[in-house]
Design a protein around this motif. Structure first.
Motif, PDB file in Angstrom:
ATOM      1  N   LEU A  75       0.721  -1.234  -0.051  1.00  0.00           N
ATOM      2  CA  LEU A  75      -0.123   0.034  -0.067  1.00  0.00           C
ATOM      3  C   LEU A  75       0.967   1.241   0.221  1.00  0.00           C
ATOM      4  O   LEU A  75       0.713   2.282  -0.652  1.00  0.00           O
ATOM      5  CB  LEU A  75      -0.918  -0.042   1.260  1.00  0.00           C
ATOM      6  CG  LEU A  75      -1.969  -0.698   1.237  1.00  0.00           C
ATOM      7  CD1 LEU A  75      -2.771  -1.082   2.504  1.00  0.00           C
ATOM      8  CD2 LEU A  75      -3.270  -0.452   0.065  1.00  0.00           C
ATOM      9  N   ALA A  76       1.795   1.180   0.871  1.00  0.00           N
ATOM     10  CA  ALA A  76       2.828   2.360   0.590  1.00  0.00           C
ATOM     11  C   ALA A  76       3.517   2.614  -0.404  1.00  0.00           C
ATOM     12  O   ALA A  76       3.951   3.694  -0.875  1.00  0.00           O
ATOM     13  CB  ALA A  76       3.943   2.136   1.706  1.00  0.00           C
ATOM     14  N   VAL A  77       3.902   1.445  -1.216  1.00  0.00           N
ATOM     15  CA  VAL A  77       4.345   1.798  -2.294  1.00  0.00           C
ATOM     16  C   VAL A  77       3.565   2.334  -3.583  1.00  0.00           C
ATOM     17  O   VAL A  77       3.865   3.274  -4.270  1.00  0.00           O
ATOM     18  CB  VAL A  77       5.071   0.279  -3.133  1.00  0.00           C
ATOM     19  CG1 VAL A  77       5.220   0.107  -4.729  1.00  0.00           C
ATOM     20  CG2 VAL A  77       6.198  -0.128  -2.397  1.00  0.00           C
ATOM     21  N   LYS A  78       2.219   1.853  -3.426  1.00  0.00           N
ATOM     22  CA  LYS A  78       1.061   2.539  -4.151  1.00  0.00           C
ATOM     23  C   LYS A  78       1.042   4.122  -3.928  1.00  0.00           C
ATOM     24  O   LYS A  78       0.999   4.879  -5.040  1.00  0.00           O
ATOM     25  CB  LYS A  78      -0.066   1.842  -3.966  1.00  0.00           C
ATOM     26  CG  LYS A  78      -0.220   0.506  -4.749  1.00  0.00           C
ATOM     27  CD  LYS A  78      -1.547  -0.336  -4.442  1.00  0.00           C
ATOM     28  CE  LYS A  78      -2.569   0.447  -5.346  1.00  0.00           C
ATOM     29  NZ  LYS A  78      -4.088  -0.358  -5.402  1.00  0.00           N
ATOM     30  N   GLY A  79       1.219   4.430  -2.608  1.00  0.00           N
ATOM     31  CA  GLY A  79       1.400   5.778  -2.259  1.00  0.00           C
ATOM     32  C   GLY A  79       2.423   6.464  -2.826  1.00  0.00           C
ATOM     33  O   GLY A  79       2.527   7.592  -3.312  1.00  0.00           O
ATOM     34  N   LEU A  80       3.700   5.955  -2.978  1.00  0.00           N
ATOM     35  CA  LEU A  80       4.862   6.411  -3.473  1.00  0.00           C
ATOM     36  C   LEU A  80       4.593   6.606  -4.859  1.00  0.00           C
ATOM     37  O   LEU A  80       4.776   7.646  -5.602  1.00  0.00           O
ATOM     38  CB  LEU A  80       6.165   5.401  -3.360  1.00  0.00           C
ATOM     39  CG  LEU A  80       7.260   5.672  -4.176  1.00  0.00           C
ATOM     40  CD1 LEU A  80       8.078   7.087  -3.338  1.00  0.00           C
ATOM     41  CD2 LEU A  80       8.245   4.576  -3.946  1.00  0.00           C
ATOM     42  N   TYR A  81       3.829   5.767  -5.443  1.00  0.00           N
ATOM     43  CA  TYR A  81       3.514   5.864  -7.159  1.00  0.00           C
ATOM     44  C   TYR A  81       2.872   7.200  -7.494  1.00  0.00           C
ATOM     45  O   TYR A  81       3.290   7.889  -8.005  1.00  0.00           O
ATOM     46  CB  TYR A  81       2.478   4.567  -7.496  1.00  0.00           C
ATOM     47  CG  TYR A  81       1.959   4.856  -8.939  1.00  0.00           C
ATOM     48  CD1 TYR A  81       2.711   4.298  -9.855  1.00  0.00           C
ATOM     49  CD2 TYR A  81       0.829   5.270  -8.822  1.00  0.00           C
ATOM     50  CE1 TYR A  81       1.775   4.882 -11.139  1.00  0.00           C
ATOM     51  CE2 TYR A  81      -0.093   5.614 -10.245  1.00  0.00           C
ATOM     52  CZ  TYR A  81       0.654   5.193 -11.338  1.00  0.00           C
ATOM     53  OH  TYR A  81       0.078   5.379 -12.379  1.00  0.00           O
ATOM     54  N   HIS A  82       1.863   7.481  -6.599  1.00  0.00           N
ATOM     55  CA  HIS A  82       1.281   8.815  -6.874  1.00  0.00           C
ATOM     56  C   HIS A  82       2.017   9.893  -6.431  1.00  0.00           C
ATOM     57  O   HIS A  82       1.901  11.036  -7.157  1.00  0.00           O
ATOM     58  CB  HIS A  82      -0.189   8.829  -5.792  1.00  0.00           C
ATOM     59  CG  HIS A  82      -1.129   7.728  -6.411  1.00  0.00           C
ATOM     60  ND1 HIS A  82      -2.083   8.077  -7.554  1.00  0.00           N
ATOM     61  CD2 HIS A  82      -1.519   6.597  -5.942  1.00  0.00           C
ATOM     62  CE1 HIS A  82      -2.854   7.070  -7.710  1.00  0.00           C
ATOM     63  NE2 HIS A  82      -2.607   6.209  -6.656  1.00  0.00           N
ATOM     64  N   MET A  83       3.094   9.741  -5.633  1.00  0.00           N
ATOM     65  CA  MET A  83       3.978  10.821  -5.102  1.00  0.00           C
ATOM     66  C   MET A  83       4.634  11.244  -6.386  1.00  0.00           C
ATOM     67  O   MET A  83       5.045  12.418  -6.832  1.00  0.00           O
ATOM     68  CB  MET A  83       4.421  10.742  -3.924  1.00  0.00           C
ATOM     69  CG  MET A  83       3.685  10.512  -2.676  1.00  0.00           C
ATOM     70  SD  MET A  83       2.915  12.276  -2.421  1.00  0.00           S
ATOM     71  CE  MET A  83       4.241  13.254  -1.623  1.00  0.00           C
ATOM     72  N   GLN A  84       5.285  10.149  -7.037  1.00  0.00           N
ATOM     73  CA  GLN A  84       6.121  10.129  -7.965  1.00  0.00           C
ATOM     74  C   GLN A  84       5.557  10.533  -9.279  1.00  0.00           C
ATOM     75  O   GLN A  84       6.203  11.248 -10.078  1.00  0.00           O
ATOM     76  CB  GLN A  84       6.875   8.694  -8.050  1.00  0.00           C
ATOM     77  CG  GLN A  84       8.053   8.335  -7.065  1.00  0.00           C
ATOM     78  CD  GLN A  84       9.288   9.307  -7.041  1.00  0.00           C
ATOM     79  OE1 GLN A  84       9.785   9.260  -8.134  1.00  0.00           O
ATOM     80  NE2 GLN A  84       9.282   9.992  -5.841  1.00  0.00           N
ATOM     81  N   PHE A  85       4.360   9.993  -9.572  1.00  0.00           N
ATOM     82  CA  PHE A  85       3.601  10.592 -10.562  1.00  0.00           C
ATOM     83  C   PHE A  85       3.376  12.053 -10.594  1.00  0.00           C
ATOM     84  O   PHE A  85       3.748  12.571 -11.750  1.00  0.00           O
ATOM     85  CB  PHE A  85       2.166   9.903 -10.563  1.00  0.00           C
ATOM     86  CG  PHE A  85       1.283   9.745 -11.965  1.00  0.00           C
ATOM     87  CD1 PHE A  85       1.647   8.737 -12.844  1.00  0.00           C
ATOM     88  CD2 PHE A  85       0.814  10.803 -12.437  1.00  0.00           C
ATOM     89  CE1 PHE A  85       0.994   8.917 -14.067  1.00  0.00           C
ATOM     90  CE2 PHE A  85      -0.092  10.887 -13.731  1.00  0.00           C
ATOM     91  CZ  PHE A  85       0.362   9.940 -14.487  1.00  0.00           C
ATOM     92  N   VAL A  86       3.262  12.526  -9.546  1.00  0.00           N
ATOM     93  CA  VAL A  86       3.078  14.053  -9.540  1.00  0.00           C
ATOM     94  C   VAL A  86       4.365  14.617  -9.849  1.00  0.00           C
ATOM     95  O   VAL A  86       4.472  15.752 -10.744  1.00  0.00           O
ATOM     96  CB  VAL A  86       2.782  14.556  -8.312  1.00  0.00           C
ATOM     97  CG1 VAL A  86       2.722  16.147  -8.010  1.00  0.00           C
ATOM     98  CG2 VAL A  86       1.175  14.057  -7.817  1.00  0.00           C
ATOM     99  N   LYS A  87       5.550  14.167  -9.346  1.00  0.00           N
ATOM    100  CA  LYS A  87       6.785  14.644  -9.798  1.00  0.00           C
ATOM    101  C   LYS A  87       7.414  14.683 -11.155  1.00  0.00           C
ATOM    102  O   LYS A  87       8.062  15.665 -11.649  1.00  0.00           O
ATOM    103  CB  LYS A  87       7.638  14.129  -8.641  1.00  0.00           C
ATOM    104  CG  LYS A  87       8.936  14.464  -8.484  1.00  0.00           C
ATOM    105  CD  LYS A  87      10.045  14.152  -7.551  1.00  0.00           C
ATOM    106  CE  LYS A  87      11.432  14.621  -7.478  1.00  0.00           C
ATOM    107  NZ  LYS A  87      12.209  14.099  -6.329  1.00  0.00           N
ATOM    108  N   HIS A  88       7.047  13.484 -11.754  1.00  0.00           N
ATOM    109  CA  HIS A  88       7.777  13.112 -12.930  1.00  0.00           C
ATOM    110  C   HIS A  88       6.618  13.316 -13.986  1.00  0.00           C
ATOM    111  O   HIS A  88       7.158  13.140 -15.313  1.00  0.00           O
ATOM    112  CB  HIS A  88       8.475  11.844 -12.859  1.00  0.00           C
ATOM    113  CG  HIS A  88       9.434  11.890 -12.051  1.00  0.00           C
ATOM    114  ND1 HIS A  88      10.562  12.441 -12.279  1.00  0.00           N
ATOM    115  CD2 HIS A  88       9.909  11.135 -10.774  1.00  0.00           C
ATOM    116  CE1 HIS A  88      11.567  12.598 -11.187  1.00  0.00           C
ATOM    117  NE2 HIS A  88      10.918  11.539 -10.394  1.00  0.00           N
ATOM    118  N   GLU A  89       5.288  12.896 -13.938  1.00  0.00           N
ATOM    119  CA  GLU A  89       4.662  12.679 -14.911  1.00  0.00           C
ATOM    120  C   GLU A  89       3.549  13.592 -14.987  1.00  0.00           C
ATOM    121  O   GLU A  89       2.871  13.793 -16.260  1.00  0.00           O
ATOM    122  CB  GLU A  89       3.465  11.178 -14.771  1.00  0.00           C
ATOM    123  CG  GLU A  89       4.454  10.044 -14.403  1.00  0.00           C
ATOM    124  CD  GLU A  89       5.101   9.476 -15.584  1.00  0.00           C
ATOM    125  OE1 GLU A  89       4.762   9.703 -16.706  1.00  0.00           O
ATOM    126  OE2 GLU A  89       5.993   8.785 -15.364  1.00  0.00           O
TER     127      GLU A  89
END
Length: 547
Positions: free
Chosen positions: A411-425
């Protein structure tokens, strides 16, 4: 067309796919070509660029010992699996197979490549053999006395927790103390290993198996307890070699060849031979992956090793689904495979972190998919209490270690996904889209925190991570302040065990204290009428949505 012509056509198609970086498809073409022309060393060397690399490259050198590219591929493959001394020898053989005179530009390029590879391998052997990374020696790295180590504090709490009855079961101590015990058992076996010299001058090891099983059981339960003193690394290396020889592990073959070999061996030797051979092989891969991350800081090879373990175990479970669990062995159980996937997820996350962004070799979307697969696996396989269910929690902390913690980290990795998506995508112009991803990240981090006991550092850290996402989303104080209060409440419980952990020493203690200081400042502002709870306020380090 003849078989030879068909083989050449398949080879050409494989080469084209390889240049397009379609490695799986290329491997399949080379495999089909090998089935038609198994004596062609070039085909084996080409396929070694991706699948079962050591085995295929070694086969190529056997077919044609003068083929320099095969030796080069074998050397690269040895390095990928951490066999650095073998890599040195293979690089030397690659160089010696090149023409001495009348070299072509291609030959000169190969010589430069092989010389560089040899220098790298020799340098690694010289600098790394006989030592261990500081990250594995917690006492030396952080100056923490034994009673400050999290697993020691946890062990000291167990008797008190037992006295509390069922209420005492809600503690991370039940997870990390047994993990540390497994590690201790494995290290005792390693330290007991002795070497003696025979009258003929041959060095002989006096040892017993079991260290790899104990070490891997430990990291599957909780990898944070792992530590090794530099004085033990030489015996560790000898122990792994001893167990591989004693229990007939596959040293250079990959999943495909092992499964084929295992089917043959089952007919002649049975499960009593195959079971320890497979177990030792996958546990050896797991330790190589784990050490690739910790010692070599090389997440790429670690991901490959963990992927090989998962592939071998999952395909083995399909092939031998009717075989009793006791015959197949513990490595094929749901809990163990899930634990390996958890380690793979961590390795993949670190690999992405070493090269983040849209063009990462480890795509962010794949990280999300892996996490989602783990969550679904846990949700669909939660153990039900029954007399005949071997997966049921037989010791305190087992369900947490093999189910709840695994789901929490996913679940935390999916949270990281959204944070990284904001940063790079996400484009900065899509403000609504940014807020949506940040809110999703915050929710996932809170769900992750709920999977851990309140004295577990990950419970506290994921609450903090959720808070950071809300700050970046400009959430109002009426949303963020209750979460800060919840974080403040669990900090004393967490620090009773984790105060001197790697996470807390490096980052956690400081960031949590800054958060509490910020809360005090904001509440003072509220009392003075500077803010209302509908206002948004965030500390400077957490105000940029794309930070």
């Amino acid at each position: 067309m003849s078989a030879s012509e068909d083989s050449l056509q398949l080879k050409a198609e494989g080469n084209a796919l390889f240049l397009e970086k379609k490695y799986v498809e290329a491997s399949e073409k080379y495999t089909s070509a090998i089935e038609l022309d198994g004596e062609n060393a070039i085909l084996w060397a080409n396929r070694a660029a991706y699948l079962d690399a050591c085995h295929d490259a070694k086969t190529a050198t056997t077919i044609d010992p003068t083929y320099a590219k095969a030796w080069g591929r074998l050397a690269s493959s040895f390095q990928e699996v951490g066999l650095w001394e073998a890599a040195v020898d293979a690089w030397k053989r690659a160089l010696s197979a090149l023409p001495m005179e009348d070299r072509t530009p291609s030959d000169d390029k190969q010589k430069e490549q092989y010389s560089s590879g040899l220098a790298k391998a020799e340098n690694f052997v010289r600098e790394n053999f006989g030592r261990v990374a500081d990250t594995y020696n917690i006492d030396d790295a952080f100056g923490a006395g034994r009673n400050k180590l999290p697993w020691v504090r946890a062990e000291n709490m167990l008797s008190q927790l037992r006295e509390k009855g069922p209420q005492g079961l809600d503690s991370c101590a039940w997870v990390i103390a047994p993990a540390a015990k497994e590690l201790e058992d494995g290290m005792k076996i390693i330290r007991d290993l002795k070497t003696v010299e025979t009258p003929g001058g041959i060095e002989m090891m006096i040892a017993r198996p079991g260290a790899l099983q104990a070490l891997t059981n430990s990291i599957v339960r909780d990898q944070r307890v792992f530590h090794m003193e530099s004085k033990d690394i030489d015996n560790y290396t000898k122990q792994t070699r001893f167990e591989a020889q004693k229990l007939n592990a596959w040293v250079t073959a990959g999943p495909e060849h092992i499964l084929v070999d295992a089917e043959v061996l089952l007919k002649t030797r049975g499960w009593d031979y195959v079971r320890p051979a497979i177990s030792t092989t996958v546990r050896g891969w797991m330790m190589k992956a784990f050490i690739s991350l910790g010692l070599e800081h090389a997440p790429g090879p670690a991901v490959q090793f963990y992927q090989s373990v998962v592939e071998l175990l999952e395909r083995g479970r399909q092939i031998w689904h009717n075989v009793p669990a006791a015959d197949r062995g513990a490595v094929f159980t749901d809990a163990f495979v899930r634990g390996v996937k958890r380690l793979l997820l961590d390795g993949y996350m670190q690999a992405y972190g070493s090269n983040p962004g849209k063009n990462s070799a480890y795509p962010l979307q794949r990280l999300y998919e892996m996490a989602d697969e783990i969550i679904k696996d846990v949700d669909n396989n939660l153990p039900m209490k029954s007399d005949g269910n071997p997966e049921w929690d037989v010791q305190p902390g087992d369900t947490e270690a093999y189910y709840m913690y695994t789901k929490g980290e996913a679940l935390a990795v999916k949270g990281l996904y959204h944070m990284q998506f904001v940063k790079h995508e996400v484009d900065m112009e899509g403000a609504d889209n940014i807020v949506m991803h940040l809110i999703k990240a915050s929710s996932l981090y809170q769900q992750a925190a709920d999977m851990f006991p309140m004295d577990e550092e990950k419970h506290c850290w994921y609450l903090y991570s959720s808070l950071c996402a809300l700050w970046r989303a400009k959430a109002p104080l009426k949303v963020t302040l209750p979460l800060i209060a919840k974080t403040r409440e669990v900090i004393p419980q967490m620090r009773s065990i984790w105060e001197h952990s790697v996470l807390q020493v490096k980052t956690g203690n400081m960031m949590l204290q800054l958060t509490l200081d910020f809360e005090d400042e904001v509440r003072k502002g509220l009392n003075e009428g500077l803010y209302t709870e509908d206002d948004s306020a965030s500390p400077g380090w957490a105000s940029d949505p794309k930070a």
